[in-house]
Design a protein around this motif. Structure first.
Motif, PDB file in Angstrom:
ATOM      1  N   PHE A 101     -17.523  18.413  11.702  1.00  7.61           N
ATOM      2  CA  PHE A 101     -16.185  18.152  11.177  1.00  7.61           C
ATOM      3  C   PHE A 101     -15.299  17.424  12.190  1.00  7.61           C
ATOM      4  O   PHE A 101     -14.197  17.005  11.849  1.00  7.61           O
ATOM      5  CB  PHE A 101     -15.528  19.467  10.754  1.00  7.61           C
ATOM      6  CG  PHE A 101     -16.318  20.211   9.710  1.00  7.61           C
ATOM      7  CD1 PHE A 101     -16.452  19.699   8.434  1.00  7.61           C
ATOM      8  CD2 PHE A 101     -16.945  21.410  10.017  1.00  7.61           C
ATOM      9  CE1 PHE A 101     -17.193  20.365   7.469  1.00  7.61           C
ATOM     10  CE2 PHE A 101     -17.690  22.088   9.061  1.00  7.61           C
ATOM     11  CZ  PHE A 101     -17.812  21.567   7.782  1.00  7.61           C
ATOM     12  N   ASP A 102     -15.754  17.305  13.421  1.00 14.33           N
ATOM     13  CA  ASP A 102     -14.957  16.649  14.458  1.00 14.33           C
ATOM     14  C   ASP A 102     -15.277  15.166  14.608  1.00 14.33           C
ATOM     15  O   ASP A 102     -14.699  14.506  15.458  1.00 14.33           O
ATOM     16  CB  ASP A 102     -15.161  17.355  15.813  1.00 14.33           C
ATOM     17  CG  ASP A 102     -14.654  18.776  15.800  1.00 14.33           C
ATOM     18  OD1 ASP A 102     -13.515  18.985  15.354  1.00 14.33           O
ATOM     19  OD2 ASP A 102     -15.393  19.683  16.220  1.00 14.33           O
ATOM     20  N   PHE A 103     -16.202  14.662  13.785  1.00 14.55           N
ATOM     21  CA  PHE A 103     -16.575  13.247  13.840  1.00 14.55           C
ATOM     22  C   PHE A 103     -16.880  12.827  15.279  1.00 14.55           C
ATOM     23  O   PHE A 103     -16.236  11.966  15.856  1.00 14.55           O
ATOM     24  CB  PHE A 103     -15.464  12.373  13.240  1.00 14.55           C
ATOM     25  CG  PHE A 103     -15.405  12.420  11.744  1.00 14.55           C
ATOM     26  CD1 PHE A 103     -15.947  11.398  10.982  1.00 14.55           C
ATOM     27  CD2 PHE A 103     -14.834  13.494  11.083  1.00 14.55           C
ATOM     28  CE1 PHE A 103     -15.916  11.439   9.591  1.00 14.55           C
ATOM     29  CE2 PHE A 103     -14.804  13.562   9.698  1.00 14.55           C
ATOM     30  CZ  PHE A 103     -15.340  12.540   8.953  1.00 14.55           C
ATOM     31  N   ARG A 104     -17.895  13.455  15.835  1.00 11.15           N
ATOM     32  CA  ARG A 104     -18.227  13.220  17.237  1.00 11.15           C
ATOM     33  C   ARG A 104     -19.063  11.962  17.457  1.00 11.15           C
ATOM     34  O   ARG A 104     -19.327  11.600  18.602  1.00 11.15           O
ATOM     35  CB  ARG A 104     -18.946  14.449  17.796  1.00 11.15           C
ATOM     36  CG  ARG A 104     -18.035  15.653  17.960  1.00 11.15           C
ATOM     37  CD  ARG A 104     -18.790  16.876  18.394  1.00 11.15           C
ATOM     38  NE  ARG A 104     -19.704  17.316  17.353  1.00 11.15           N
ATOM     39  CZ  ARG A 104     -20.534  18.343  17.500  1.00 11.15           C
ATOM     40  NH1 ARG A 104     -20.595  18.993  18.650  1.00 11.15           N
ATOM     41  NH2 ARG A 104     -21.327  18.708  16.500  1.00 11.15           N
ATOM     42  N   LYS A 105     -19.465  11.311  16.393  1.00 10.79           N
ATOM     43  CA  LYS A 105     -20.212  10.061  16.527  1.00 10.79           C
ATOM     44  C   LYS A 105     -19.193   8.924  16.587  1.00 10.79           C
ATOM     45  O   LYS A 105     -18.887   8.275  15.599  1.00 10.79           O
ATOM     46  CB  LYS A 105     -21.161   9.877  15.343  1.00 10.79           C
ATOM     47  CG  LYS A 105     -22.177   8.767  15.518  1.00 10.79           C
ATOM     48  CD  LYS A 105     -23.121   8.718  14.321  1.00 10.79           C
ATOM     49  CE  LYS A 105     -24.166   7.627  14.498  1.00 10.79           C
ATOM     50  NZ  LYS A 105     -25.063   7.537  13.313  1.00 10.79           N
ATOM     51  N   ARG A 106     -18.682   8.635  17.788  1.00 11.48           N
ATOM     52  CA  ARG A 106     -17.510   7.776  17.950  1.00 11.48           C
ATOM     53  C   ARG A 106     -17.900   6.332  18.273  1.00 11.48           C
ATOM     54  O   ARG A 106     -17.577   5.814  19.343  1.00 11.48           O
ATOM     55  CB  ARG A 106     -16.606   8.340  19.042  1.00 11.48           C
ATOM     56  CG  ARG A 106     -16.109   9.764  18.807  1.00 11.48           C
ATOM     57  CD  ARG A 106     -15.046   9.812  17.721  1.00 11.48           C
ATOM     58  NE  ARG A 106     -14.521  11.160  17.559  1.00 11.48           N
ATOM     59  CZ  ARG A 106     -13.452  11.647  18.195  1.00 11.48           C
ATOM     60  NH1 ARG A 106     -12.786  10.881  19.030  1.00 11.48           N
ATOM     61  NH2 ARG A 106     -13.057  12.877  17.991  1.00 11.48           N
ATOM     62  N   GLU A 107     -18.609   5.681  17.374  1.00 11.94           N
ATOM     63  CA  GLU A 107     -19.068   4.326  17.673  1.00 11.94           C
ATOM     64  C   GLU A 107     -17.915   3.317  17.700  1.00 11.94           C
ATOM     65  O   GLU A 107     -17.942   2.367  18.492  1.00 11.94           O
ATOM     66  CB  GLU A 107     -20.136   3.915  16.669  1.00 11.94           C
ATOM     67  CG  GLU A 107     -21.401   4.754  16.796  1.00 11.94           C
ATOM     68  CD  GLU A 107     -22.570   4.199  16.020  1.00 11.94           C
ATOM     69  OE1 GLU A 107     -22.386   3.221  15.275  1.00 11.94           O
ATOM     70  OE2 GLU A 107     -23.695   4.743  16.171  1.00 11.94           O
ATOM     71  N   LEU A 108     -16.899   3.502  16.866  1.00 10.60           N
ATOM     72  CA  LEU A 108     -15.732   2.616  16.908  1.00 10.60           C
ATOM     73  C   LEU A 108     -14.967   2.800  18.214  1.00 10.60           C
ATOM     74  O   LEU A 108     -14.665   1.822  18.913  1.00 10.60           O
ATOM     75  CB  LEU A 108     -14.810   2.889  15.720  1.00 10.60           C
ATOM     76  CG  LEU A 108     -13.467   2.147  15.752  1.00 10.60           C
ATOM     77  CD1 LEU A 108     -13.672   0.628  15.734  1.00 10.60           C
ATOM     78  CD2 LEU A 108     -12.577   2.580  14.591  1.00 10.60           C
ATOM     79  N   ASP A 109     -14.659   4.040  18.556  1.00  5.38           N
ATOM     80  CA  ASP A 109     -13.899   4.297  19.786  1.00  5.38           C
ATOM     81  C   ASP A 109     -14.654   3.800  21.011  1.00  5.38           C
ATOM     82  O   ASP A 109     -14.050   3.225  21.933  1.00  5.38           O
ATOM     83  CB  ASP A 109     -13.610   5.797  19.927  1.00  5.38           C
ATOM     84  CG  ASP A 109     -12.680   6.315  18.843  1.00  5.38           C
ATOM     85  OD1 ASP A 109     -12.000   5.494  18.199  1.00  5.38           O
ATOM     86  OD2 ASP A 109     -12.638   7.540  18.635  1.00  5.38           O
ATOM     87  N   CYS A 110     -15.952   4.011  21.019  1.00  4.68           N
ATOM     88  CA  CYS A 110     -16.772   3.559  22.146  1.00  4.68           C
ATOM     89  C   CYS A 110     -16.695   2.045  22.282  1.00  4.68           C
ATOM     90  O   CYS A 110     -16.504   1.515  23.395  1.00  4.68           O
ATOM     91  CB  CYS A 110     -18.210   4.015  21.954  1.00  4.68           C
ATOM     92  SG  CYS A 110     -19.313   3.586  23.316  1.00  4.68           S
ATOM     93  N   ALA A 111     -16.830   1.338  21.169  1.00  2.00           N
ATOM     94  CA  ALA A 111     -16.796  -0.129  21.209  1.00  2.00           C
ATOM     95  C   ALA A 111     -15.440  -0.639  21.685  1.00  2.00           C
ATOM     96  O   ALA A 111     -15.364  -1.590  22.478  1.00  2.00           O
ATOM     97  CB  ALA A 111     -17.110  -0.692  19.826  1.00  2.00           C
ATOM     98  N   VAL A 112     -14.364  -0.018  21.228  1.00  2.00           N
ATOM     99  CA  VAL A 112     -13.017  -0.451  21.620  1.00  2.00           C
ATOM    100  C   VAL A 112     -12.792  -0.207  23.109  1.00  2.00           C
ATOM    101  O   VAL A 112     -12.271  -1.070  23.826  1.00  2.00           O
ATOM    102  CB  VAL A 112     -11.946   0.266  20.773  1.00  2.00           C
ATOM    103  CG1 VAL A 112     -10.552  -0.016  21.324  1.00  2.00           C
ATOM    104  CG2 VAL A 112     -12.038  -0.185  19.315  1.00  2.00           C
ATOM    105  N   ILE A 113     -13.186   0.947  23.601  1.00  2.00           N
ATOM    106  CA  ILE A 113     -12.982   1.251  25.021  1.00  2.00           C
ATOM    107  C   ILE A 113     -13.841   0.347  25.894  1.00  2.00           C
ATOM    108  O   ILE A 113     -13.388  -0.151  26.937  1.00  2.00           O
ATOM    109  CB  ILE A 113     -13.249   2.739  25.294  1.00  2.00           C
ATOM    110  CG1 ILE A 113     -12.108   3.573  24.692  1.00  2.00           C
ATOM    111  CG2 ILE A 113     -13.373   3.005  26.793  1.00  2.00           C
ATOM    112  CD1 ILE A 113     -12.287   5.056  24.821  1.00  2.00           C
ATOM    113  N   ARG A 114     -15.057   0.088  25.480  1.00  2.00           N
ATOM    114  CA  ARG A 114     -15.900  -0.846  26.250  1.00  2.00           C
ATOM    115  C   ARG A 114     -15.251  -2.225  26.307  1.00  2.00           C
ATOM    116  O   ARG A 114     -15.268  -2.884  27.362  1.00  2.00           O
ATOM    117  CB  ARG A 114     -17.283  -0.943  25.622  1.00  2.00           C
ATOM    118  CG  ARG A 114     -18.184   0.249  25.885  1.00  2.00           C
ATOM    119  CD  ARG A 114     -19.549   0.030  25.259  1.00  2.00           C
ATOM    120  NE  ARG A 114     -20.467   1.113  25.571  1.00  2.00           N
ATOM    121  CZ  ARG A 114     -21.726   1.152  25.155  1.00  2.00           C
ATOM    122  NH1 ARG A 114     -22.204   0.152  24.427  1.00  2.00           N
ATOM    123  NH2 ARG A 114     -22.502   2.158  25.464  1.00  2.00           N
TER     124      ARG A 114
END
Length: 209
Positions: free
Chosen positions: A129-142
């Protein structure tokens, strides 16, 4: 991006890293080094992950991870580290929140021009429920880190707060897994590694021969 007059961080923080005991002891004895996590879903991009000033949360993570199928953690273990944040992409600071919004907009334009689909944040399973698969956030931070490096101001670390877990009590806006997490990009930020002690625990000294 020009640094603010007021966004300097405390020079030293304590971070805690949940890992396997055998691997942790090798790092402690300088027989191995921390490995950068480099998954596409890592919350804070590439780096060595630490729980800021949160020994118990690091211990919980190691114990939970050890129960996963194919986990590398056979015997849960926690290492402490003395960390200087350096030039930190700190997502508790408004300047850097604005910066990753800029990075997101630029990345979205690039992906659109190249006819590619932006990644999304998602779940590892139906109970995540915490949406821990953060592929968008990871891409933005990179991408934010890439922009900073191109500007000659590479980030040494990334820092953010995460709201995670269940309600602490009914109706609460506090959650059971709230924490601050750090990803150390520049290994020189790790000034020392130690075995954590519990409060009141006496240090153990080797007997003189």
């Amino acid at each position: 991006m020009q640094p603010s007059l007021y966004n300097s961080k405390p020079s030293i923080i304590y971070g805690f890293h949940g890992t396997d005991k055998e691997a942790g002891l090798k790092i402690l004895n300088q027989e191995a080094q921390f490995l950068h996590s480099n998954n596409s879903y890592d919350w804070l991009g590439q780096g060595v992950y630490f729980w800021e000033n949160n020994l118990e949360r690091a211990r919980q993570y190691a114990e939970q991870d050890s129960k996963r199928e194919n986990s590398r953690i056979k015997e849960p273990f926690v290492l402490g580290a003395v960390i200087e944040l350096g030039n930190c992409l700190d997502l508790l600071d408004q300047q850097y929140i604005d910066f990753i919004r800029l990075a997101y907009n630029r990345l979205k334009d690039i992906m659109k021009a190249e006819c590619e689909t932006m990644p999304t944040n998602g779940q590892f399973g139906p109970n995540d429920f915490d949406f821990r698969k953060r592929e968008l956030d990871c891409a933005v931070i990179r991408y934010a880190c890439t922009l900073a490096e191109e500007a000659g101001q590479p980030f040494d670390s990334v820092r953010a707060a995460f709201i995670e877990g269940d309600e602490v009590y009914e109706g609460a806006k506090f959650s059971t897994g709230n924490h601050i997490q750090i990803a150390v990009i520049n290994p020189d930020c790790i000034k020392g590694i130690f075995l954590p002690r519990e409060a009141g625990q006496q240090p153990v000294f080797a007997e003189e021969k």
